[in-house]
Design an enzyme around this catalytic site. Sequence first.
Site, mmCIF file in Angstrom:
data_model
loop_
_atom_site.group_PDB
_atom_site.id
_atom_site.type_symbol
_atom_site.label_atom_id
_atom_site.label_comp_id
_atom_site.label_asym_id
_atom_site.label_seq_id
_atom_site.Cartn_x
_atom_site.Cartn_y
_atom_site.Cartn_z
ATOM 1 N N LYS A 46 -21.048 25.058 -16.665
ATOM 2 C CA LYS A 46 -21.826 25.420 -15.468
ATOM 3 C C LYS A 46 -23.318 25.207 -15.730
ATOM 4 O O LYS A 46 -24.050 24.762 -14.851
ATOM 5 C CB LYS A 46 -21.552 26.872 -15.071
ATOM 6 C CG LYS A 46 -20.162 27.033 -14.470
ATOM 7 C CD LYS A 46 -19.844 28.450 -14.078
ATOM 8 C CE LYS A 46 -18.444 28.527 -13.508
ATOM 9 N NZ LYS A 46 -17.419 29.076 -14.365
ATOM 10 N N ASP A 68 -19.009 32.073 -5.424
ATOM 11 C CA ASP A 68 -17.614 31.893 -5.812
ATOM 12 C C ASP A 68 -16.688 32.254 -4.640
ATOM 13 O O ASP A 68 -15.476 32.039 -4.720
ATOM 14 C CB ASP A 68 -17.323 32.847 -6.986
ATOM 15 C CG ASP A 68 -16.511 32.187 -8.076
ATOM 16 O OD1 ASP A 68 -16.275 30.974 -7.958
ATOM 17 O OD2 ASP A 68 -16.124 32.878 -9.028
ATOM 18 N N GLN A 126 -18.131 35.422 -14.534
ATOM 19 C CA GLN A 126 -17.091 34.640 -15.201
ATOM 20 C C GLN A 126 -15.882 35.523 -15.480
ATOM 21 O O GLN A 126 -16.009 36.595 -16.053
ATOM 22 C CB GLN A 126 -17.646 34.051 -16.510
ATOM 23 C CG GLN A 126 -16.694 33.097 -17.198
ATOM 24 C CD GLN A 126 -16.426 31.827 -16.391
ATOM 25 O OE1 GLN A 126 -17.328 31.190 -15.866
ATOM 26 N NE2 GLN A 126 -15.154 31.462 -16.268
#
Length: 282
Positions: free
Chosen positions: A52, A119, A96
């Site tokens: 990322k 997300d 994460q």
Amino acid sequence: MAILMDGKAAAKTIKAEVLERAQRLRERGIEPSLAVILVGDDPASAVYVRNKEKDCEECGIKGIVCRLPAETTQDELLVQIARLDANPAVHGILIQQPLPAGIDPFVATYAVDPCKDVDALHPQNAGLISLDRPHFLPCTPAGIMVLLDLYGIDPRGKHAVIIGRSHIVGKPMTQLLLSRDATVTVCHSRTPDLGAVTRTADILVSAVGRIGLVTGDMIKPGAAVIDVGINRKPDGKLAGDVVFAEAEPVASYITPVPGGVGPMTRAILMKNTITAAVEATV
Ligand code: NDP
């Protein structure tokens, strides 16, 4: 022989568009940014976070990694999330996963400002997706929809079978395919005779994480096969859920692993981040 759906190339195009949008923001003195929270030292998560960071660099986005020790409590994590929520220089926040035991991923996700939830996992964003009014698109399913469009595979009227019902892939994938008029069947670990269902799929999406789950005889001739699974083989190489060598002669389209869905997921995350940054400035 199936046509290979090249996620790497498609992702490159999306990232180039993101870079352009980022440059336009920078010209206005705004530095788009994504904060990634990594709790603990799971090696696979560390690799995903590094990727990322690389994606951010490529797209002109400032990547901020907040590394927290494995012993971090849920309350401590919530404090960190609240800080990022309140920071106007942070446009996107991603936690994460998996999180260490003791931290409820729902509670953590709920704490993220929905406008920074790139997300698309916050209940508000998940709800909007199921109401066909998405704000941020869920990264993996949205990446798959881009690939289907790119290769001229119209879900309308087709039977789509999804294996896996997670909040991150299976469920939002169902929503996106439904909203494009596919007839959708969702399978999971309690589905008896998986093959009997998958053999009726015009579009088959496997999102399980089990190497060799989908064999050639489970695929309808001419189907589009989307392999979301990421599995590590004993030799260290990556493989999907689908037995590629068996599926390729049967399917009409197929995504490789690596180089299929993975790069698309990463590209859509960048796209969502730049969208969040643009929205924060209007
Ligand atoms: P989860 O573990 O959350 O979900 C897996 C799903 O698979 C569950 O719904 C489970 O059913 C189902 N399942 C397990 N075993 C079987 C079986 N034998 N037959 C049918 N269904 C089964 O995983 P994720 O959705 O987070 O991820 C799935 C895979 O996709 C993983 O390999 C992950 O690494 C990969 N992934 C890849 C991404 C990419 O960009 N390429 C992005 C995100 C994930 P049940 O609900 O009954 O337990």
